[in-house]
Write a protein that holds these residues in place. Structure first.
Motif, PDB file in Angstrom:
ATOM      1  N   SER A 237     -30.658 -47.463 -42.420  1.00 47.04           N
ATOM      2  CA  SER A 237     -31.559 -47.893 -41.507  1.00 47.04           C
ATOM      3  C   SER A 237     -31.159 -47.311 -40.229  1.00 47.04           C
ATOM      4  CB  SER A 237     -31.608 -49.380 -41.463  1.00 47.04           C
ATOM      5  OG  SER A 237     -30.479 -49.978 -40.852  1.00 47.04           O
ATOM      6  N   ALA A 238     -32.128 -47.369 -39.078  1.00 42.49           N
ATOM      7  CA  ALA A 238     -31.632 -46.829 -37.632  1.00 42.49           C
ATOM      8  C   ALA A 238     -30.747 -47.448 -37.242  1.00 42.49           C
ATOM      9  CB  ALA A 238     -32.851 -47.070 -36.892  1.00 42.49           C
ATOM     10  N   TYR A 239     -30.501 -48.816 -37.589  1.00 40.94           N
ATOM     11  CA  TYR A 239     -29.180 -49.459 -37.028  1.00 40.94           C
ATOM     12  C   TYR A 239     -27.910 -48.901 -37.707  1.00 40.94           C
ATOM     13  CZ  TYR A 239     -25.837 -53.293 -36.314  1.00 40.94           C
ATOM     14  OH  TYR A 239     -24.657 -53.913 -35.983  1.00 40.94           O
ATOM     15  N   VAL A 240     -27.872 -48.854 -38.975  1.00 38.94           N
ATOM     16  CA  VAL A 240     -26.771 -48.421 -39.635  1.00 38.94           C
ATOM     17  C   VAL A 240     -26.434 -46.941 -39.395  1.00 38.94           C
ATOM     18  CG1 VAL A 240     -25.801 -47.647 -41.937  1.00 38.94           C
ATOM     19  CG2 VAL A 240     -27.132 -49.978 -41.686  1.00 38.94           C
ATOM     20  N   ALA A 241     -27.410 -46.119 -39.201  1.00 43.21           N
ATOM     21  CA  ALA A 241     -27.169 -44.801 -38.760  1.00 43.21           C
ATOM     22  C   ALA A 241     -26.465 -44.723 -37.306  1.00 43.21           C
ATOM     23  CB  ALA A 241     -28.400 -44.054 -38.566  1.00 43.21           C
ATOM     24  N   ARG A 242     -27.020 -45.680 -36.326  1.00 43.09           N
ATOM     25  CA  ARG A 242     -26.540 -45.711 -35.091  1.00 43.09           C
ATOM     26  C   ARG A 242     -24.975 -45.958 -34.925  1.00 43.09           C
ATOM     27  NH1 ARG A 242     -30.567 -48.257 -33.328  1.00 43.09           N
ATOM     28  NH2 ARG A 242     -29.571 -50.345 -33.095  1.00 43.09           N
ATOM     29  N   ARG A 243     -24.797 -47.210 -35.751  1.00 48.03           N
ATOM     30  CA  ARG A 243     -23.444 -47.723 -35.904  1.00 48.03           C
ATOM     31  C   ARG A 243     -22.581 -46.812 -36.407  1.00 48.03           C
ATOM     32  NH1 ARG A 243     -21.018 -51.143 -32.997  1.00 48.03           N
ATOM     33  NH2 ARG A 243     -19.509 -51.745 -34.937  1.00 48.03           N
ATOM     34  N   ALA A 244     -22.974 -45.969 -37.535  1.00 49.27           N
ATOM     35  CA  ALA A 244     -21.907 -45.024 -38.056  1.00 49.27           C
ATOM     36  C   ALA A 244     -21.751 -44.012 -36.742  1.00 49.27           C
ATOM     37  CB  ALA A 244     -22.766 -44.447 -39.052  1.00 49.27           C
ATOM     38  N   GLY A 245     -22.508 -43.569 -36.057  1.00 47.51           N
ATOM     39  CA  GLY A 245     -22.301 -42.736 -35.029  1.00 47.51           C
ATOM     40  C   GLY A 245     -20.810 -43.383 -34.254  1.00 47.51           C
ATOM     41  N   VAL A 246     -21.113 -44.682 -33.892  1.00 45.54           N
ATOM     42  CA  VAL A 246     -19.978 -45.460 -32.958  1.00 45.54           C
ATOM     43  C   VAL A 246     -18.737 -45.316 -34.041  1.00 45.54           C
ATOM     44  CG1 VAL A 246     -19.308 -47.456 -32.285  1.00 45.54           C
ATOM     45  CG2 VAL A 246     -21.767 -46.658 -31.794  1.00 45.54           C
ATOM     46  N   ILE A 247     -18.705 -45.485 -35.115  1.00 51.26           N
ATOM     47  CA  ILE A 247     -17.661 -45.693 -36.133  1.00 51.26           C
ATOM     48  C   ILE A 247     -17.112 -44.293 -36.001  1.00 51.26           C
ATOM     49  CG2 ILE A 247     -16.590 -45.812 -38.155  1.00 51.26           C
ATOM     50  CD1 ILE A 247     -17.498 -48.456 -36.729  1.00 51.26           C
ATOM     51  N   GLU A 248     -17.661 -43.184 -36.024  1.00 50.94           N
ATOM     52  CA  GLU A 248     -17.294 -41.914 -36.199  1.00 50.94           C
ATOM     53  C   GLU A 248     -16.305 -41.466 -34.908  1.00 50.94           C
ATOM     54  OE1 GLU A 248     -19.475 -38.469 -38.111  1.00 50.94           O
ATOM     55  OE2 GLU A 248     -21.031 -39.834 -37.516  1.00 50.94           O
ATOM     56  N   ARG A 249     -16.937 -41.918 -33.597  1.00 51.86           N
ATOM     57  CA  ARG A 249     -16.126 -41.838 -32.130  1.00 51.86           C
ATOM     58  C   ARG A 249     -14.966 -42.439 -32.414  1.00 51.86           C
ATOM     59  NH1 ARG A 249     -21.696 -41.854 -30.676  1.00 51.86           N
ATOM     60  NH2 ARG A 249     -21.572 -43.999 -30.087  1.00 51.86           N
ATOM     61  N   ARG A 250     -14.955 -43.755 -32.998  1.00 51.27           N
ATOM     62  CA  ARG A 250     -13.802 -44.596 -33.096  1.00 51.27           C
ATOM     63  C   ARG A 250     -12.723 -44.001 -34.011  1.00 51.27           C
ATOM     64  NH1 ARG A 250     -15.764 -50.985 -33.648  1.00 51.27           N
ATOM     65  NH2 ARG A 250     -16.962 -50.924 -31.595  1.00 51.27           N
ATOM     66  N   MET A 251     -13.262 -43.239 -35.103  1.00 51.83           N
ATOM     67  CA  MET A 251     -12.298 -42.694 -36.082  1.00 51.83           C
ATOM     68  C   MET A 251     -11.531 -41.672 -35.268  1.00 51.83           C
ATOM     69  SD  MET A 251     -15.097 -42.277 -39.175  1.00 51.83           S
ATOM     70  CE  MET A 251     -14.057 -41.088 -40.130  1.00 51.83           C
ATOM     71  N   ALA A 252     -11.910 -41.055 -34.433  1.00 54.18           N
ATOM     72  CA  ALA A 252     -11.210 -40.054 -33.508  1.00 54.18           C
ATOM     73  C   ALA A 252     -10.381 -40.645 -32.569  1.00 54.18           C
ATOM     74  CB  ALA A 252     -11.881 -39.380 -32.577  1.00 54.18           C
ATOM     75  N   VAL A 253     -10.246 -41.713 -32.250  1.00 57.39           N
ATOM     76  CA  VAL A 253      -9.497 -42.601 -31.535  1.00 57.39           C
ATOM     77  C   VAL A 253      -8.318 -43.042 -32.528  1.00 57.39           C
ATOM     78  CG1 VAL A 253      -8.994 -44.534 -30.124  1.00 57.39           C
ATOM     79  CG2 VAL A 253     -11.109 -43.288 -29.807  1.00 57.39           C
ATOM     80  N   VAL A 254      -8.503 -43.585 -33.748  1.00 58.37           N
ATOM     81  CA  VAL A 254      -7.667 -44.040 -34.737  1.00 58.37           C
ATOM     82  C   VAL A 254      -6.915 -42.719 -35.249  1.00 58.37           C
ATOM     83  CG1 VAL A 254      -7.481 -44.669 -37.167  1.00 58.37           C
ATOM     84  CG2 VAL A 254      -9.218 -45.817 -35.798  1.00 58.37           C
ATOM     85  N   ARG A 255      -7.156 -41.713 -35.279  1.00 62.26           N
ATOM     86  CA  ARG A 255      -6.464 -40.482 -35.599  1.00 62.26           C
ATOM     87  C   ARG A 255      -5.565 -40.191 -34.335  1.00 62.26           C
ATOM     88  NH1 ARG A 255      -8.422 -35.356 -38.361  1.00 62.26           N
ATOM     89  NH2 ARG A 255      -8.649 -36.730 -40.035  1.00 62.26           N
ATOM     90  N   ARG A 256      -6.291 -40.027 -33.085  1.00 62.50           N
ATOM     91  CA  ARG A 256      -5.258 -39.950 -32.004  1.00 62.50           C
ATOM     92  C   ARG A 256      -4.251 -40.467 -31.528  1.00 62.50           C
ATOM     93  NH1 ARG A 256      -8.748 -41.051 -26.767  1.00 62.50           N
ATOM     94  NH2 ARG A 256      -7.537 -42.800 -27.173  1.00 62.50           N
ATOM     95  N   ASP A 257      -4.590 -41.975 -31.691  1.00 58.80           N
ATOM     96  CA  ASP A 257      -3.516 -43.073 -31.177  1.00 58.80           C
ATOM     97  C   ASP A 257      -2.717 -43.618 -32.568  1.00 58.80           C
ATOM     98  OD1 ASP A 257      -4.823 -42.735 -28.905  1.00 58.80           O
ATOM     99  OD2 ASP A 257      -5.623 -44.673 -28.682  1.00 58.80           O
ATOM    100  N   GLY A 258      -2.836 -42.724 -33.572  1.00 58.26           N
ATOM    101  CA  GLY A 258      -1.723 -43.213 -34.598  1.00 58.26           C
ATOM    102  C   GLY A 258      -2.193 -44.587 -35.141  1.00 58.26           C
ATOM    103  N   LEU A 259      -3.447 -45.135 -35.303  1.00 61.31           N
ATOM    104  CA  LEU A 259      -3.566 -46.378 -35.784  1.00 61.31           C
ATOM    105  C   LEU A 259      -3.786 -46.679 -37.213  1.00 61.31           C
ATOM    106  CD1 LEU A 259      -6.320 -47.629 -33.106  1.00 61.31           C
ATOM    107  CD2 LEU A 259      -3.916 -47.742 -32.902  1.00 61.31           C
ATOM    108  N   ALA A 260      -3.709 -45.623 -37.930  1.00 65.64           N
ATOM    109  CA  ALA A 260      -3.497 -45.447 -39.269  1.00 65.64           C
ATOM    110  C   ALA A 260      -2.222 -45.012 -39.961  1.00 65.64           C
ATOM    111  CB  ALA A 260      -4.571 -44.591 -39.908  1.00 65.64           C
ATOM    112  N   ASP A 261      -1.330 -44.907 -39.051  1.00 65.02           N
ATOM    113  CA  ASP A 261      -0.136 -44.100 -39.404  1.00 65.02           C
ATOM    114  C   ASP A 261       0.662 -44.915 -40.325  1.00 65.02           C
ATOM    115  OD1 ASP A 261      -0.549 -41.983 -38.000  1.00 65.02           O
ATOM    116  OD2 ASP A 261       0.990 -42.520 -36.364  1.00 65.02           O
ATOM    117  N   CYS A 262       0.700 -46.221 -40.488  1.00 64.06           N
ATOM    118  CA  CYS A 262       1.276 -47.179 -41.388  1.00 64.06           C
ATOM    119  C   CYS A 262       0.911 -46.958 -42.854  1.00 64.06           C
ATOM    120  CB  CYS A 262       1.112 -48.797 -41.100  1.00 64.06           C
ATOM    121  SG  CYS A 262      -0.543 -49.182 -41.031  1.00 64.06           S
TER     122      CYS A 262
END
Length: 224
Positions: free
Chosen positions: A197-222
């Motif tokens: 839906s439009a909501y899910v597609a929009r939220r996915a865009g937000v998550i994609e931007r957060r994924m970059a932060v997760v990678r940059r800040d090592g939030l998945a390193d464990c």
């Protein structure tokens, strides 16, 4: 009374030992099924699931789920106390009910317990969360979570979800597809990653931007 107390203590000790052994077993053995899977199957939903080790699941999905569900996953001991406190405050003020569950709590709930909102279930969830945080690695917790979580009616785990929604393996998921899968986790039977839906597609865009932060800040390193 003493006899009753003695038997009660024996029962508690036996139940405690059983849960510890159960959690220890799942540290090395994939859960064959979960209570939710069995309940859904008995209700006619079917059961589609293929276990895959974390090495055969796209790193993008790991980042997406952490970005969407629990950015503090690598840093907490199973509970996000700030999120729990915020959820209690909102609930007491009459705002829309929301949870404060971490990935560890969701793994404990899905792997060992029945779907319910009772305090008994929540207490059991807290106990199993402590067990898996003590007995499993963070990598194992996320591996089990990604292999048992529901992604559509009767569809469980990343591999079955990837094939069901995108006709590909979990290893081949793109960042966008991973973000779409992560977005629908709160309501997988009502939202679709393959027909967003439009909501899910929009939220996915937000998550994609957060994924970059997760990678940059090592939030998945464990779980690397």
């Amino acid at each position: 009374m003493r006899r009753l107390l003695r038997w009660a203590l024996i029962g508690v000790a036996g139940l405690t030992a059983f849960t510890i052994l159960w959690a220890a077993l799942y540290r090395v053995v994939p859960p064959p099924a979960t209570p939710l899977m069995l309940i859904r199957a008995l209700g006619g939903s079917g059961l589609s699931r293929d276990w895959e080790p974390l090495d055969r699941i796209s790193p993008a999905l790991v980042e997406a789920v952490i970005a969407s569900e629990d950015t503090g996953f690598c840093g907490h001991g199973g509970f996000d106390w700030a999120a729990i406190e915020g959820a209690f405050e909102d609930n007491e003020e009459g705002k829309r009910l929301r949870g404060g569950s971490t990935i560890s709590q969701q793994t404990a709930k899905n792997a060992f317990l029945w779907p319910d909102r009772s305090w008994t279930r929540k207490g059991a969830e807290a106990w199993f969360t402590l067990l898996i945080e003590s007995l499993w690695s963070k990598r194992r917790i996320l591996e089990v979570y990604l292999n048992i979580v529901e992604w559509d009616d009767g569809v469980y785990g990343a591999e079955a979800a990837a094939r069901h929604h995108f006709n590909k393996s979990a290893a081949a998921l793109t960042r966008r597809e991973a973000a779409l899968l992560a977005v629908v986790l709160p309501s997988p039977r009502n939202w679709s990653p393959s027909r967003p839906s439009a909501y899910v597609a929009r939220r996915a865009g937000v998550i994609e931007r957060r994924m970059a932060v997760v990678r940059r800040d090592g939030l998945a390193d464990c779980v690397r």
